[in-house]
Design an enzyme around this catalytic site. Structure first.
Site, mmCIF file in Angstrom:
data_model
loop_
_atom_site.group_PDB
_atom_site.id
_atom_site.type_symbol
_atom_site.label_atom_id
_atom_site.label_comp_id
_atom_site.label_asym_id
_atom_site.label_seq_id
_atom_site.Cartn_x
_atom_site.Cartn_y
_atom_site.Cartn_z
ATOM 1 N N LYS A 1 -47.155 6.862 -73.234
ATOM 2 C CA LYS A 1 -47.490 5.854 -74.241
ATOM 3 C C LYS A 1 -47.320 6.466 -75.628
ATOM 4 O O LYS A 1 -47.946 7.481 -75.938
ATOM 5 C CB LYS A 1 -48.927 5.381 -74.030
ATOM 6 N N LYS B 1 -44.516 2.866 -72.147
ATOM 7 C CA LYS B 1 -44.887 1.883 -73.176
ATOM 8 C C LYS B 1 -44.639 2.431 -74.566
ATOM 9 O O LYS B 1 -45.017 3.571 -74.806
ATOM 10 C CB LYS B 1 -46.371 1.577 -72.985
ATOM 11 N N GLU C 1 -45.646 14.337 -69.182
ATOM 12 C CA GLU C 1 -46.838 13.483 -69.044
ATOM 13 C C GLU C 1 -46.799 12.733 -67.710
ATOM 14 O O GLU C 1 -47.821 12.600 -67.032
ATOM 15 C CB GLU C 1 -46.908 12.473 -70.197
HETATM 16 C C1 PBG Z 1 -55.412 0.026 -75.925
HETATM 17 C C2 PBG Z 1 -54.102 -0.636 -75.809
HETATM 18 C C3 PBG Z 1 -53.167 -0.965 -76.805
HETATM 19 C C4 PBG Z 1 -52.151 -1.679 -76.171
HETATM 20 C C5 PBG Z 1 -52.466 -1.729 -74.818
HETATM 21 N N1 PBG Z 1 -53.646 -1.064 -74.614
HETATM 22 C C6 PBG Z 1 -53.220 -0.774 -78.268
HETATM 23 C C7 PBG Z 1 -53.060 0.570 -78.839
HETATM 24 O O1 PBG Z 1 -52.913 1.579 -78.153
HETATM 25 O O2 PBG Z 1 -53.175 0.612 -80.080
HETATM 26 C C8 PBG Z 1 -50.950 -2.281 -76.831
HETATM 27 C C9 PBG Z 1 -50.395 -3.484 -76.153
HETATM 28 C C10 PBG Z 1 -49.458 -4.288 -76.959
HETATM 29 O O3 PBG Z 1 -49.089 -3.967 -78.115
HETATM 30 O O4 PBG Z 1 -49.035 -5.325 -76.439
HETATM 31 N N2 PBG Z 1 -55.418 1.330 -76.353
#
Ligand code: PBG
Length: 337
Positions: free
Chosen positions: A206, A259, A244
């Protein structure tokens, strides 16, 4: 006419004409290599406590915050369309420095899990596991005295919340905070409480991304100071992404998530190649917002673009696609539609 001797040898000279297989819709369908299955889509759902507005999100047209009872109705509609899974995010009334409402047994996500498992039992209910929606500072963990996120203290908190989701009957836990060691820690905590069969879908790869902007409006989770770069990954790093992924596999992750999706298709492929568990990608809020905005202006054809994007994720190697377009995709593509 080009002199025969000077004429370059082409595919045509060798009898190769790829266009032959594109001649009709039926032929094209016959040779199609990838297809997005509705059953492999995950619809994210925002559920809000009573004190929070439950309306459409301005930067995400067509996406709204639901009350629990409405989320149940939405899941019934999704199930009828063949969508098998939802990913829950909670918007609580109370926020504090240590995310107390995240592990409240009567919290918004816990209540929604119970309602969904009672009323739409076949739906796979996945709960996003993160503190950022529950902390008043908006960071994904507990802060130390310097204002840094304290990794190991955050793990304890995550485990507490994970157990409260497990007790509510959740089907899958999806930790999204990017703390080190959380998959192994959560696995041990769940197993110790008898939840050996509860899968962990890890946001393994992520990135600290500008593509989360609209989500933070939806979930009210923008950090009040600083950013998430000390825990989410640096976008240029592909080797680190594989590291990771491998660490989370070692720690027992059952599904890996990459992601965002669009700007990271190379990493969907890279992770799919090393993973011996299913790989998901998250087509995030900013990716959704861009498509909606351009389509509203008449600059692109939304349906074509969405089909192309989702197919691209599958082609890159994603087994599961988390997308705000899940419902509309299913509406357009369900058998007979
Ligand atoms: C929680 C989380 C986020 C997203 C999913 N889980 C936000 C972030 O990390 O700031 C983003 C999902 C999206 O943008 O659709 N940490």
């Amino acid at each position: 006419m080009i002199d025969d001797l000077l004429r370059p040898r082409t595919a045509v000279d060798l009898g190769k004409r790829p266009r032959r297989l594109r001649a009709s819709p039926a032929l094209r369908e016959l040779v199609r290599e990838r297809e997005v299955r509705i059953g492999s889509l995950v619809q994210p759902l925002f559920v809000a406590d009573d004190g929070q507005p439950a309306t459409e999100i301005a930067s995400m047209p067509g996406v709204r915050r639901w009350r629990t009872a409405e989320a149940v109705e939405e899941c019934r509609a999704l199930a009828a369309l063949g969508v098998r899974a939802v990913l829950l995010f909670g918007i609580p009334d109370r926020k504090d420095a240590v995310a107390s409402s995240a592990h409240d047994p009567a919290g918004i996500v816990q209540r929604t899990i119970r309602a969904l498992k009672r009323d739409v039992p076949a739906m796979v209910v996945i709960a996003d596991l993160c503190n950022c929606e529950y902390t008043d500072h908006g960071h994904c963990g507990i802060l130390d005295e310097r204002g840094d996120v304290d990794n190991d203290a955050t793990l304890e908190l995550l485990a507490r919340t994970a157990l409260s989701y497990a007790e509510a009957g959740v089907d899958v836990i999806a930790p999204s905070d990017m703390m080190d060691g959380r998959v192994g820690y959560l696995r041990a905590a769940l197993d110790a409480s008898g939840y050996t069969g509860l899968p962990i879908m890890s946001y393994a790869v992520k990135f600290a991304s500008g593509f989360y902007g609209p989500f933070r409006d939806a979930a009210d989770s923008t950090p009040q100071f600083g950013d998430r770069r000390s825990y989410q990954m640096d976008p240029p790093n592909a080797r680190e992404a594989v590291r990771e992924a491998l660490l989370d596999l070692d720690e027992g992750a059952d599904i890996l998530i990459v992601k965002p999706a669009l700007a990271y298709m190379d990493l969907i492929r890279a992770v799919a190649e090393v993973s011996d568990v299913p790989v998901a990608c998250y087509n995030v809020s900013g990716e959704y917002a861009m498509v909606k905005a351009a389509a509203r202006n008449g600059w692109i054809d939304e349906d074509r673009i969405v089909d192309e994007m989702l197919t691209g994720f599958a082609r890159a190697g994603a087994d599961i696609i988390i997308t705000y377009f899940a419902k509309s995709y299913a509406e357009r593509h369900r058998r007979g539609a």
